[in-house]
Design an enzyme around this catalytic site. Structure first.
Site, mmCIF file in Angstrom:
data_model
loop_
_atom_site.group_PDB
_atom_site.id
_atom_site.type_symbol
_atom_site.label_atom_id
_atom_site.label_comp_id
_atom_site.label_asym_id
_atom_site.label_seq_id
_atom_site.Cartn_x
_atom_site.Cartn_y
_atom_site.Cartn_z
ATOM 1 N N HIS A 401 0.813 -1.209 0.000
ATOM 2 C CA HIS A 401 0.000 0.000 0.000
ATOM 3 C C HIS A 401 0.852 1.268 0.000
ATOM 4 C CE1 HIS A 401 -3.789 1.847 -0.051
ATOM 5 N NE2 HIS A 401 -4.417 1.109 0.824
ATOM 6 N N ASP A 405 -2.244 1.945 -4.739
ATOM 7 C CA ASP A 405 -3.523 2.333 -4.152
ATOM 8 C C ASP A 405 -4.539 1.206 -4.305
ATOM 9 O OD1 ASP A 405 -2.530 4.824 -3.484
ATOM 10 O OD2 ASP A 405 -3.159 5.725 -5.393
#
Length: 430
Positions: A401, A405
């Site tokens: 992450h 995204d």
């Protein structure tokens, strides 16, 4: 006779240390020149170290699991017809006799244990428990003597009191007898009784298992994992796979799901290049690759390894399948090279028939995406106003992450889904 030291050689570019995973000799062995001394591991590659001398093994540089620096002593040998390399601090060469020195004061002898009288205020020492018989002490059919409370405890524990020797008057069974029996101190428990097992086996984590442990801990510590799971209808893909396998030739390997997924990944990462990447979190840069080097997580007797199918973008379906088979065999028999076990840009992991419903795979750092394949199941699916049997499968994938995204990860997996549900799209040139 002379002493020769075999040092740990440089077993790879940039490698500063290696772990001893197996000794092929022991102290006292007489060995020949070029005989294998030990196997050491570094960066998931195992290297056997031969002896440059023939001689007798005097000492080993460590036990299995020891990590030695390059240049450290691996084995010390006694070799015929040579002189010692140099005096060693541990075994200095005797000097010539010198005039006798004044006798040194002898070291005080270690005092013998002193038996102390017990203090009046100290608690009394525990006396050893009375010896108990290891077989029933009464004739068959003879009713044991015990209080109602003990009989109730025995019934609750499923114990036949006739199997317990009573230490009380006239062979009466007391609570201590029942406690000792429950601890397994007497011979055979009554029918239905279970014996506690307090055994503890300590297994040292060494070799590949140690490296896997370190890498998994590093991956979960450094990367910001998040998972995305999508259900995929692979009915059409399985029909295509069965049709192709039915007409396969000896030159073409049997197709599994894996080469289809690999080819679908090639098309998907062309649209989402941020997935076929490696993240340098120290330099804070992301390297996006044009080449698609797919790591295939492979279970071996020693643990999990990830051989790499290189340049999948240049391979067709059968070439992908053949390379997966070749690398899997080499990885399991230990013949895979260091280059074949490194350099992936994205990884596929699958537990095959044991794939479960959902998994949360750990990233293969420094990669930013890993695709997890779960098992296929045939179940009813509502289509066009009715239930129809369909072959369904989940993809459980993880992403970093820090650089990927959630929205992009979802779009990437949805693209894979469309390709796998309509497999003809995999082979159509854009």
């Amino acid at each position: 006779m002379g002493i020769r030291t075999v040092k740990l050689p440089d077993v790879g570019e940039g490698v500063a240390e290696a772990e001893v995973v197996e000794w092929h000799v022991k102290v006292g062995d007489v060995i020949a020149e070029d005989q294998t001394l030990a196997a050491v591991m570094t960066d998931k590659a195992t290297v056997e170290i031969p002896s440059p001398y023939a001689g007798t093994v005097l000492a080993l540089g460590g036990e299995v699991g020891s990590v030695l620096a390059v240049g450290a002593e691996l084995v010390r040998l006694e070799v015929a017809g040579v002189a010692d390399e140099a005096p060693r601090a541990a075994n200095p060469t005797p000097a010539k006799a010198a005039p006798p020195a004044p006798p040194a004061k002898p070291a005080p002898a270690k005092p013998a244990p002193v038996m102390r009288e017990p203090d009046d205020d100290a608690p009394p020492a525990m006396s050893p428990p009375p010896q108990r018989l290891t077989r029933p002490a009464r004739a068959e059919g003879e009713k044991p003597i015990a209080s109602p409370a003990i009989r109730q405890r025995a019934r609750e524990a499923g114990i036949d009191l006739r199997q317990i020797h009573g230490s009380g008057p006239a062979g009466r069974i007391v609570h201590q007898d029942l406690d000792a029996f429950l601890r397994g101190s007497q011979a055979k428990p009554g029918r239905g009784a279970r014996v506690a097992n307090d055994a503890v086996e300590t297994v040292k984590v060494i070799g590949l298992r140690r490296r896997i442990a370190k890498k998994m801990a590093e991956a979960t510590r450094r990367a910001a994992h998040f998972a995305y799971v999508e259900e995929i209808d692979v009915t059409a893909l399985e029909e295509l796979r069965a049709s192709l396998n039915a007409v396969k030739t000896d030159e073409r390997p049997k197709l599994t799901l894996l080469p289809f997924l690999m080819q679908a990944l090639v098309k998907a990462v062309a649209e989402f290049p941020q997935m076929n990447a490696q993240y340098d979190d120290e330099g804070e840069t992301v390297d996006r690759y044009g080449a698609v080097h797919i790591g295939i997580a492979t279970q071996t007797p020693a643990g999990l390894l990830v051989p790499v199918v290189r340049h999948v973008e240049a391979l067709d379906l059968w070439a992908s399948a053949a390379e997966v088979q070749r690398l899997a065999k080499a990885t399991r028999d230990g013949s895979a090279t260091r280059e074949e076990l490194s350099g992936s840009t994205i990884t596929i992991t699958s537990l095959g028939p044991l794939g479960g419903i959902v998994t949360t795979p750990v990233l293969n750092l420094p990669e930013v995406a890993i695709i997890g394949v779960n098992k296929q199941v045939v179940r009813p699916v509502w289509q066009n106003g009715q239930f129809v049997p369909r072959t369904m499968m989940n993809l459980s994938s993880s992403f970093d992450h820090r650089v990927v995204d959630g929205y992009d990860a979802a779009r990437f997996i949805q693209r894979l889904r469309r390709l796998l549900e309509a497999p003809a799209l995999i082979f159509i040139e854009d």
